[in-house]
Write an enzyme that holds these catalytic residues in place. Structure first.
Site, PDB file in Angstrom:
ATOM      1  N   CYS A 175     -26.959  35.344  66.692  1.00 33.38           N
ATOM      2  CA  CYS A 175     -27.882  35.494  67.818  1.00 33.38           C
ATOM      3  C   CYS A 175     -29.186  36.175  67.395  1.00 33.38           C
ATOM      4  CB  CYS A 175     -27.240  36.250  68.972  1.00 33.38           C
ATOM      5  SG  CYS A 175     -26.828  37.946  68.560  1.00 33.38           S
ATOM      6  N   HIS A 205     -45.866  38.756  87.831  1.00 31.12           N
ATOM      7  CA  HIS A 205     -46.014  37.418  88.398  1.00 31.12           C
ATOM      8  C   HIS A 205     -46.958  36.573  87.577  1.00 31.12           C
ATOM      9  CE1 HIS A 205     -44.460  38.279  92.689  1.00 31.12           C
ATOM     10  NE2 HIS A 205     -43.565  37.697  91.935  1.00 31.12           N
ATOM     11  N   ASP A 248     -31.015  42.981  62.862  1.00 30.12           N
ATOM     12  CA  ASP A 248     -30.600  44.307  62.400  1.00 30.12           C
ATOM     13  C   ASP A 248     -29.820  44.241  61.105  1.00 30.12           C
ATOM     14  OD1 ASP A 248     -31.659  46.261  64.150  1.00 30.12           O
ATOM     15  OD2 ASP A 248     -30.418  45.409  65.735  1.00 30.12           O
ATOM     16  N   GLU A 262     -24.014  43.598  62.829  1.00 23.36           N
ATOM     17  CA  GLU A 262     -25.420  43.813  62.492  1.00 23.36           C
ATOM     18  C   GLU A 262     -25.625  45.032  61.598  1.00 23.36           C
ATOM     19  OE1 GLU A 262     -27.705  43.954  66.122  1.00 23.36           O
ATOM     20  OE2 GLU A 262     -26.314  45.284  67.108  1.00 23.36           O
TER      21      GLU A 262
HETATM   22  C1  PEP Z   1     -30.237  41.321  66.153  1.00 23.53           C
HETATM   23  O1  PEP Z   1     -30.274  42.468  65.718  1.00 23.53           O
HETATM   24  O2  PEP Z   1     -30.292  40.302  65.434  1.00 23.53           O
HETATM   25  C2  PEP Z   1     -30.132  41.103  67.590  1.00 23.53           C
HETATM   26  C3  PEP Z   1     -29.923  39.909  68.106  1.00 23.53           C
HETATM   27  O3  PEP Z   1     -30.320  42.172  68.397  1.00 23.53           O
HETATM   28  P1  PEP Z   1     -31.758  42.826  68.722  1.00 23.53           P
HETATM   29  O4  PEP Z   1     -32.812  41.935  68.137  1.00 23.53           O
HETATM   30  O5  PEP Z   1     -31.815  42.915  70.190  1.00 23.53           O
HETATM   31  O6  PEP Z   1     -31.653  44.138  68.040  1.00 23.53           O
HETATM   32 MG    MG Z   2     -29.702  44.075  67.024  1.00 27.02          MG
END
Ligand code: PEP
Ligand code: MG
Length: 597
Positions: free
Chosen positions: A522, A199, A475, A451
């Site tokens: 991402c 919290h 990754d 990745e």
């Molecule tokens: C990544 O590897 O870029 C990714 C988004 O996954 P994580 O950072 O959760 O390994």
């Molecule tokens: Mg990753």
């Protein structure tokens, strides 16, 4: 010399100020037996202490400003409920009578009992509420000890001086009290306990206070009045910064404040390049509660929900219903916007509790530490090794597709047979849901993460089987450059501008474009402002990042034209020297700033 302590950034931003150390929340609890004639006196002490705390919480509740975030009142209501619960208020009185012990002793026995009961409930919410019970009980113990709350010693600092609180733990109610006492001079806080879902962390985010939690050793390292910098973005505190560090952070803090005010104006604007190309800006989240921040930042959807955090730090893994609730909550709150839910990515640095691993049927005697965890049983490999775990999660995600626009994302694919197996599991999960008469969207798309270099070099087979791709640059860099991303000794070799990394990203985006398959990024690169133009130039149309980065990237998109971005990408992709790449990006950033001005 300055000293740095790493913790967990509970919110965003930078704060610079003088440290004020709060008295530890654990008090010396005096424990002694009493005579029967003293029972009434001890019970009266307990009654008084509870009344005092009740009055204190009520006063705080009445003072909550109408414009304060909703959570503020909710925290106080919760603490008031805990205080009034018979388990906490009545039971200690009985203990005084039956065991002939003093009030503090009776209360501390009962606190442990209540916490044990909460922890035994197979529900993360209840388990994590033990912190609230302890915080409420702490107030009562302080009242018993003479009433001076930890917060009483804080006075408004000299004008212009900012205050950084350093504590072992900080209850939400104390934080409110402290803010009230110190006004705008409270710059941020550091605690040794607490995690990102406590919290206290939630409140820090609501109040936009830079905060670092879980900073072990902070109270030992920080003396009263020390100059302290909180870098909540990196979860770092700097104690006794030198002149250069101070100047750097002051500049960053000022730039952040100015930039944030400017950026907020962009919230309602559609992200389009100067020549009209629409770009989707999505949010990465780790918990259902983060969806709110995503909406506040104007995200076009959730591009990555890292579900593994629902599974970590607990002995019993979440069952299908609990997972469904979490996924459905996000899907509902995004009101039809896309929500990409990634299947479990545990392994490497994200480990499950031993008891949880045992419950999966981990072979007895199996080593708990793999020799090379980043290359070991991780993500899809883990899920394929534990089919029930995978199927349960897939059913929960699919069920959530009946209440929103849910997509399934599978991490760390390297082999085509892994995709085929994952898709077969999705088909099996669908069948099971049909048999069990659960609703779901049979067309919920399944995508895969790129990745691992092997995936980026096998794109035709991936594109044939998957409905969308998402590039996990964190990754992809780790596996392309053979650098353990968790190993500080090789951190200097982790370079997102390495030509090999850029080639793999560019190939993936181009291949997706040709196959008309959506591709997003991402990983952290999507939120790096210095890379927005380059990624746009490579053809990227979907960026997914931490919600706090969305408006900054939107600003870059608005300043950039497709033409100049493509020229930049063409120049960069010809380069084999990262230094030259960096220079090209800097030149492009200067040109873009000139155009914007
Ligand atoms: C990544 O590897 O870029 C990714 C988004 O996954 P994580 O950072 O959760 O390994
Ligand atoms: Mg990753």
């Amino acid at each position: 010399m300055s000293r740095q302590i790493q913790g967990i950034g509970a919110s965003r931003g930078i704060a610079i100020g003088r440290a004020h150390r709060l008295a530890p929340s654990e008090l010396e609890i005096r424990q002694y037996p009493i005579d029967r004639k003293d029972v009434l006196h001890e019970v009266a002490r307990l009654n008084n202490a509870f009344s005092l705390v009740r009055a204190e919480l009520d006063a705080l509740r009445n003072e909550v400003a109408p414009e304060a975030p909703q959570e503020v009142g909710a925290f106080l209501d919760l603490h008031r409920l805990i205080l009034d619960d018979a388990l906490l208020s009545d039971a200690p009185r009985d203990l005084v009578r039956t065991r002939l012990i003093n009030a503090e002793w009776a209360l501390s026995i009962q606190i442990e009992e209540v916490c044990k009961q909460f922890e035994a409930i197979d529900d993360e919410y209840f388990a994590s509420r033990t912190q609230d019970v302890r915080q409420v009980a702490d107030r009562v113990l302080k009242a018993l000890a003479g009433g001076r709350a930890a917060t009483a010693s804080v006075t408004r600092p000299a004008d212009g001086e900012k205050l950084i609180l350093v504590a072992q733990d900080l209850a939400p109610a104390d934080m409110l009290l402290l803010r009230e006492r110190t006004g705008a001079q409270l710059a941020g806080f550091v605690t040794e306990l607490g995690g990102p879902t406590s919290h206290t962390a939630i409140l820090a985010r609501s109040l936009a206070l830079p905060a670092v939690l879980g900073a072990t050793g902070a109270r030992e390292a920080v003396q009263e009045g020390d100059l302290v910098i909180i870098d909540a973005d990196r979860g770092l505190i700097v104690v006794g910064p030198d002149a250069a560090e101070l100047a750097e952070y002051r500049q960053r803090a000022k730039a952040e404040v100015d930039a944030r005010a400017e950026l907020r104006k962009l919230k309602g604007k559609i992200a389009r390049t100067r020549d009209g190309i629409a770009i989707e800006l999505l949010a990465n989240i780790e918990a259902p509660a983060d969806a709110r921040e995503a909406l506040e930042a104007g995200a076009d959807g959730i591009g990555l929900f890292r579900t593994e955090y629902l599974f970590m730090n607990r002995d019993r893994l979440p069952d299908e219903d609990e997972q469904y609730e979490a996924y459905a909550k996000v899907a509902r709150s995004m009101k039809g916007k896309p929500v990409v839910i990634r299947t479990l990515d545990v392994g490497a640095d994200k480990v499950l509790n031993d008891a949880a691993r045992q419950s999966l049927g981990l072979a007895r005697g199996a080593p708990t530490a793999e020799s090379n965890p980043a290359l070991g049983l991780r993500a899809i490999r883990y899920c394929l090794a534990y089919p029930e775990l995978f199927l349960t999660q897939l059913r929960a995600i699919l069920r959530a597709s009946s209440v929103g626009s849910v997509r399934i994302l599978v991490p760390m694919l390297a082999h085509v047979h892994e995709i085929d197996q994952a898709l077969a599991f999705v088909a099996r999960a669908r069948e099971q849901l049909r048999e069990r008469k659960h609703k779901f969207d049979a067309r919920a798309p399944v995508g895969g993460m790129i990745e691992v270099p092997a995936a980026a070099l096998s794109l035709p087979a991936f594109l044939q089987r998957l409905k969308f791709l998402s590039i996990g640059t964190n990754d992809l860099i780790q596996y392309t450059l053979a650098i353990d991303r968790a190993d500080a000794a090789v951190a200097h070799l982790y370079d997102h501008l390495h030509p090999a990394v850029l080639q793999l990203i560019s190939r993936t985006i181009r291949a997706g474009e040709k196959a008309r398959t959506p591709v997003s990024v991402c990983g952290a690169m999507a939120g790096e402002l210095e890379l927005t133009e380059l990624l746009l130039g490579m053809g990227l149309r979907q960026f997914s990042m931490h919600p706090s980065q969305i408006l900054g990237v939107k600003q870059r998109v608005l300043e950039t034209s497709r033409r100049s971005a493509m020229q930049l990408a063409a120049r960069v992709l010809k380069q084999s020297d990262p230094l030259q790449i960096r220079k090209a990006l800097e030149r492009a950033a200067r040109a873009s700033a000139r155009r914007a001005a």
